[in-house]
Design a protein around this motif. Structure first.
Motif, mmCIF file in Angstrom:
data_model
loop_
_atom_site.group_PDB
_atom_site.id
_atom_site.type_symbol
_atom_site.label_atom_id
_atom_site.label_comp_id
_atom_site.label_asym_id
_atom_site.label_seq_id
_atom_site.Cartn_x
_atom_site.Cartn_y
_atom_site.Cartn_z
ATOM 1 N N LEU A 448 -9.904 -100.810 -1.854
ATOM 2 C CA LEU A 448 -9.285 -99.530 -2.384
ATOM 3 C C LEU A 448 -10.474 -98.581 -2.174
ATOM 4 O O LEU A 448 -9.818 -97.303 -1.965
ATOM 5 N N ARG A 449 -11.510 -98.827 -1.491
ATOM 6 C CA ARG A 449 -12.410 -97.696 -1.010
ATOM 7 C C ARG A 449 -11.988 -97.133 0.308
ATOM 8 O O ARG A 449 -12.314 -96.251 0.962
ATOM 9 N N TYR A 450 -10.880 -98.080 0.747
ATOM 10 C CA TYR A 450 -10.548 -97.591 2.108
ATOM 11 C C TYR A 450 -9.843 -96.036 2.034
ATOM 12 O O TYR A 450 -9.650 -95.367 2.878
ATOM 13 N N GLY A 451 -9.145 -95.829 0.833
ATOM 14 C CA GLY A 451 -8.679 -94.729 0.211
ATOM 15 C C GLY A 451 -9.631 -93.412 0.146
ATOM 16 O O GLY A 451 -9.528 -92.296 0.526
ATOM 17 N N ASN A 452 -10.852 -93.716 -0.036
ATOM 18 C CA ASN A 452 -11.944 -92.742 -0.231
ATOM 19 C C ASN A 452 -13.228 -93.563 -0.355
ATOM 20 O O ASN A 452 -13.774 -94.363 -1.308
ATOM 21 N N ARG A 453 -13.942 -93.540 0.917
ATOM 22 C CA ARG A 453 -15.198 -94.179 0.865
ATOM 23 C C ARG A 453 -16.533 -94.036 0.088
ATOM 24 O O ARG A 453 -17.453 -94.589 -0.043
ATOM 25 N N ASN A 454 -16.309 -92.667 -0.285
ATOM 26 C CA ASN A 454 -17.306 -92.165 -1.255
ATOM 27 C C ASN A 454 -16.859 -92.095 -2.555
ATOM 28 O O ASN A 454 -17.660 -91.430 -3.387
ATOM 29 N N LEU A 498 0.883 -102.143 -5.881
ATOM 30 C CA LEU A 498 0.091 -101.590 -6.957
ATOM 31 C C LEU A 498 -1.216 -101.023 -6.409
ATOM 32 O O LEU A 498 -1.796 -100.037 -6.642
ATOM 33 N N LEU A 499 -1.985 -101.976 -5.769
ATOM 34 C CA LEU A 499 -3.305 -101.787 -5.173
ATOM 35 C C LEU A 499 -3.192 -100.742 -3.994
ATOM 36 O O LEU A 499 -3.910 -99.814 -3.922
ATOM 37 N N SER A 500 -2.113 -100.958 -3.204
ATOM 38 C CA SER A 500 -1.746 -99.904 -2.020
ATOM 39 C C SER A 500 -1.730 -98.442 -2.586
ATOM 40 O O SER A 500 -2.120 -97.445 -2.183
ATOM 41 N N PHE A 501 -0.824 -98.504 -3.803
ATOM 42 C CA PHE A 501 -0.676 -97.076 -4.569
ATOM 43 C C PHE A 501 -1.958 -96.532 -5.049
ATOM 44 O O PHE A 501 -2.146 -95.528 -4.748
ATOM 45 N N ALA A 502 -2.697 -97.483 -5.659
ATOM 46 C CA ALA A 502 -3.992 -96.786 -6.194
ATOM 47 C C ALA A 502 -4.777 -96.295 -5.058
ATOM 48 O O ALA A 502 -5.532 -95.510 -5.024
ATOM 49 N N ARG A 503 -4.901 -97.082 -3.886
ATOM 50 C CA ARG A 503 -5.672 -96.860 -2.696
ATOM 51 C C ARG A 503 -5.240 -95.463 -2.075
ATOM 52 O O ARG A 503 -6.077 -94.683 -2.003
ATOM 53 N N ALA A 504 -3.873 -95.055 -2.077
ATOM 54 C CA ALA A 504 -3.280 -93.937 -1.671
ATOM 55 C C ALA A 504 -3.681 -92.766 -2.372
ATOM 56 O O ALA A 504 -4.134 -91.665 -2.207
ATOM 57 N N LEU A 505 -3.651 -93.121 -3.841
ATOM 58 C CA LEU A 505 -3.926 -92.211 -4.960
ATOM 59 C C LEU A 505 -5.531 -91.850 -4.875
ATOM 60 O O LEU A 505 -5.823 -90.533 -5.038
ATOM 61 N N LEU A 506 -6.241 -92.831 -4.545
ATOM 62 C CA LEU A 506 -7.874 -92.254 -4.567
ATOM 63 C C LEU A 506 -8.067 -91.331 -3.326
ATOM 64 O O LEU A 506 -9.020 -90.650 -3.418
ATOM 65 N N ALA A 507 -7.212 -91.152 -2.307
ATOM 66 C CA ALA A 507 -7.524 -90.212 -1.360
ATOM 67 C C ALA A 507 -7.140 -88.638 -1.971
ATOM 68 O O ALA A 507 -7.450 -87.985 -1.182
ATOM 69 N N ASP A 508 -6.440 -88.799 -3.230
ATOM 70 C CA ASP A 508 -6.161 -87.366 -3.605
ATOM 71 C C ASP A 508 -5.491 -86.540 -2.797
ATOM 72 O O ASP A 508 -5.757 -85.563 -2.597
ATOM 73 N N PRO A 509 -4.357 -87.240 -2.149
ATOM 74 C CA PRO A 509 -3.469 -86.531 -1.227
ATOM 75 C C PRO A 509 -2.548 -85.397 -1.797
ATOM 76 O O PRO A 509 -2.393 -85.520 -3.066
ATOM 77 N N ARG A 510 -2.418 -84.279 -1.190
ATOM 78 C CA ARG A 510 -1.576 -83.220 -1.554
ATOM 79 C C ARG A 510 0.094 -83.550 -1.156
ATOM 80 O O ARG A 510 0.788 -83.012 -1.609
ATOM 81 N N ILE A 511 0.022 -84.512 -0.197
ATOM 82 C CA ILE A 511 1.571 -84.799 -0.256
ATOM 83 C C ILE A 511 1.725 -86.310 0.087
ATOM 84 O O ILE A 511 0.872 -87.231 0.598
#
Length: 599
Positions: A448-454, A498-511
Motif C-alpha cells: 500500500l505504501r508504494y502509493g505514498n511512501r510517507n 481492491l488493494l491496488s485500487f487503495a494503493r492508487a488512491l493513497l497517491a491522491d491522484p488528480r487523474i
C-alpha cells in the motif's frame, strides 16, 4: 554475427572500472611482484645444483633457505592481494553494471518492454554483466601476471643462453598467428551461443510464469519439446564453439611442446660438451616450461576477451537504447528527472485535459489510429471508453499518460503542452488501476505504501476503507502485516484489485485511469469497486476503459472505439438515442446478462 573482434567496446565499460582504479593498480602491482618472485625461483634451482649438488657441500645452505623462504612468503602475500583484489573488482564492477542497466531500464518507455521479453532483458541485466565483470577483473590480474612472467622469463633465458632462448621465443608469433586464425570462428559461434541462451532464458521464464496455463491446457509435452529444441540448438552451437577453441588451445600447446623439445635436445648437447652447467640448463628448462604456461593461458585470456565482446555489445546496446518518450533538457533542468526530481518546482495538477488536432500512429504501425482528433475534458469529468476487444481503447489513455507521444498535434494538461512538463510530474498525479493488478512481494502494508511512501497509518486505513478493502484485510491472520508471495500470491484477483485500487488512491491522484478494472472480478467485488469509484472519483478527472457497459451509464462522456477510431461520443442517453454501435453493444450485453440471470 559477422562483425570482427574490436577493442572499441572496452571504452564503454571504462566508466565502471574507473572508480576502482586504486584497487586495480594495487592488484596489478601485487601481481607483477608475484610473477617476479616466480621468475626468481629457477635461479635458486640453478644455484643449488651448481653449488650444493655439483660440489657436494652444504656451505651457505641456511642463508639460501632463508632467502628462498622470504621469496616464497612474498609470493604468497602478493598472490593473495592480487586474487582478493580480482574478487573485489569482479563484485564491485558487476554490481555497478547491474545497477546501471537496471536504472536505465527505468527510464525506457513502455514500448521497449512490449517489444522485448522478460527473459531477454533478464539475460542482459544478470548474465551479461556477470560475464563482463568476471572477465575484466580476472583477465586484468591474469594478463599482468602472465605478461610480467613472460617478459622476465625471456630476459632470463637470453642472459643464460640467447641461442636457446630464440628457439623458445619462436613459439610466441606462432601462437599469435593461430589466434588470429581461430578468433573469428570463436567470436561468431559465441555470439550465436549467447543469443541462444537468451531464447532459453525467455522460454524458462515463460514456463514458470505460465505454469498454471500450461497445466490447464495440458501442453506440457509441447512445452517440453520446444524447450528441448532450444537447449539442443545451444548444445550444437556450444560444441561448434568449443571445437574451434579446443583446436586453438591444442595447436598452441603443440607449438609450445615443439619449442620445449628443441630446448631439451640442444641443451643436452651443449651440457654434454661442457658449454653449459647442469644447474644452468635446469634453470633454463624451468623458464622454458614456465613460459609455455603463460603463453597457453594468455591464449585463454584472449579467447575470453573475444567471447566477452558479445556480452559487451549486448550491454552497450541496452545502455544506448533511448526512450521513445523523453523529457527535453529544459524540462529536466527545471523539474528534474526520474531519480532526482525537483518537486519544489512542480505545479499543482488540476485535471483539465485537451486533445488539440492530435494524430497518432504507433512506432511500429503504418496506419493512423487517431487523425486530427480534438476533445476537451474539463476537470472532474468521467470519461468512459468502450469498444470490442482489440478495438484500440487504450490509445487515448496511453497518450494522456504520455506512454506515447502524439505523431502530430499536442495534448494539453491544465492548458499547458504535456511535453513542457516532467513525465514524473504527470505520472505522480495519475492513479492507474490495471485489469490484472500487480502486487509486490512483501506485506500488505508495504504494498500500500508504494502509493505514498510517507502515508500515515490513518491515511492508509482511510484509503482502504474508501475502497471497501478493510473487511478483507481484517479477515487475514496478520492483517496489514500479512506477507504476500510473488505477484500477490495467496489473494484472489478481486482482493488484489481492491488493494491496488487503495494503493492508487493513497497517491491522491488528480487523474484516475481504470483499465477494465472490474472485468476479472466477481459480481460482489465489482459492486464494491463500483461503489468506491463513485466515492473517490468526485472532483477528479477519470478515464474508465470499460468491458461491462452497465458500469459506465453515469459517465459524463462515453467514447466508442472501433478499429482504432472513435466512431461515437456522448452520454449514455445520447448514444442510446443515436441507435448506433453503442446501443448495439449495450443491448447485446444486456441480453447476455438477462440470460445468465435466468439460468
Amino acid at each position: 554475427m559477422k562483425k570482427k573482434f574490436s577493442w572499441f567496446g572496452i571504452p564503454a565499460i571504462m566508466p565502471y572500472i574507473k572508480p576502482y582504479k586504486k584497487l586495480i593498480v594495487t592488484m596489478v602491482v601485487a601481481g607483477a611482484i608475484g610473477s617476479g618472485m616466480d621468475a626468481v625461483i629457477p635461479l635458486f634451482q640453478q644455484y643449488a645444483i651448481n653449488n650444493f649438488v655439483a660440489n657436494s657441500t652444504l656451505s651457505g645452505l641456511w642463508i639460501f633457505v632463508a632467502l628462498y623462504v622470504l621469496v616464497m612468503a612474498v609470493q604468497v602475500v602478493t598472490n593473495y592481494i592480487s586474487a582478493f583484489g580480482a574478487c573485489k573488482a569482479e563484485m564491485y564492477i558487476g554490481r555497478d553494471l547491474k545497477r546501471a542497466s537496471f536504472d536505465h531500464l527505468q527510464t525506457l518507455s513502455f514500448s521497449y518492454f512490449n517489444q522485448n521479453s522478460v527473459g531477454y532483458i533478464h539475460a542482459r541485466v544478470m548474465s551479461d554483466t556477470d560475464r563482463i565483470a568476471g572477465t575484466l577483473a580476472w583477465g586484468i590480474m591474469e594478463s599482468v601476471w602472465y605478461v610480467a612472467y613472460l617478459v622476465l622469463a625471456i630476459v632470463m633465458m637470453l642472459v643464460l643462453n640467447w641461442k636457446l632462448a630464440l628457439c623458445v621465443i619462436a613459439a610466441v608469433p606462432a601462437a599469435v598467428v593461430m589466434g588470429s586464425i581461430f578468433q573469428k570462428k570463436m567470436l561468431k559461434y559465441q555470439r550465436r551461443v549467447r543469443e541462444s541462451n537468451s531464447h532459453i532464458t525467455s522460454a524458462f521464464n515463460e514456463g514458470i510464469s505460465g505454469a498454471k496455463t500450461i497445466k490447464t491446457l495440458v501442453i506440457e509435452d509441447k512445452t517440453e519439446t520446444e524447450f528441448d529444441g532450444l537447449t539442443a540448438e545451444m548444445k550444437r552451437l556450444s560444441l561448434k564453439h568449443m571445437h574451434f577453441r579446443s583446436l586453438f588451445m591444442s595447436g598452441t600447446a603443440f607449438v609450445c611442446s615443439i619449442a620445449l623439445a628443441v630446448v631439451l635436445w640442444r641443451g643436452g648437447i651443449i651440457s654434454a660438451e661442457g658449454v653449459m652447467l647442469i644447474g644452468t640448463l635446469s634453470a633454463f628448462i624451468s623458464y622454458a616450461q614456465g613460459m609455455m604456461e603463460p603463453i597457453q593461458f594468455l591464449v585463454q585470456v584472449i579467447s575470453s576477451l573475444i567471447n566477452v565482446q558479445v556480452n559487451v555489445e549486448r550491454f552497450t546496446r541496452l545502455m544506448e537504447t533511448q526512450p521513445d518518450v523523453a523529457d527535453s533538457p529544459e524540462v529536466i533542468e527545471k523539474y528534474g528527472d526520474d531519480f532526482s526530481p525537483k518537486r519544489e518546482n512542480w505545479e499543482p495538477l488540476h485535471g483539465d485535459v485537451e486533445f488539440c488536432d492530435v494524430s497518432f500512429r504507433y512506432p511500429d504501425g503504418d496506419d493512423y489510429v487517431l487523425e486530427h482528433f480534438n476533445l476537451k475534458i474539463p476537470q472532474g469529468t468521467n470519461v468512459a471508453i468502450v469498444g470490442e476487444t482489440g478495438a484500440g481503447k487504450s490509445t487515448l489513455v496511453n497518450l494522456v499518460c504520455r506512454f506515447f507521444e502524439p505523431t502530430s498535434g499536442k495534448i494539453l494538461i491544465d492548458g499547458v503542452d504535456a511535453r513542457e512538463r516532467s513525465q514524473l510530474w504527470l505520472h505522480s498525479n495519475i492513479g492507474y488501476v490495471l485489469q490484472t493488478p500487480h502486487l509486490f512481494s512483501g506485506t500488505i502494508l508495504e504494498n500500500l505504501r508504494y502509493g505514498n511512501r510517507n502515508a500515515s497509518m490513518e491515511q492508509i486505513e482511510a484509503a482502504v476503507k474508501a475502497v471497501s478493502a478493510d473487511k478483507m484485510i481484517s479477515r487475514l491472520p496478520d492483517g496489514y502485516d500479512t506477507v504476500l508471495g510473488e505477484g500477490g500470491g495467496g489473494l484472489s484477483t478481486g482482493e488484489k484489485q481492491l488493494l491496488s485500487f487503495a494503493r492508487a488512491l493513497l497517491a491522491d491522484p488528480r487523474i484516475f485511469v481504470l483499465d477494465e478494472a472490474t472485468s476479472s472480478v466477481d459480481t460482489v467485488t465489482e459492486q464494491l469497486i463500483q461503489n468506491a469509484i463513485d466515492k473517490v472519483m468526485n472532483g477528479r478527472t477519470s478515464f474508465v476503459i470499460a468491458h461491462r457497459l452497465s458500469t459506465i451509464r453515469k459517465a459524463d462522456l462515453i467514447l466508442v472505439v472501433s478499429d482504432g477510431k472513435i466512431i461515437e461520443r456522448g452520454t449514455h442517453a445520447e448514444l442510446m438515442r443515436l441507435n448506433g454501435e453503442y446501443r448495439k453493444l449495450y443491448t447485446m450485453q444486456y441480453r447476455e446478462e438477462q440470460y445468465r440471470s435466468l439460468t
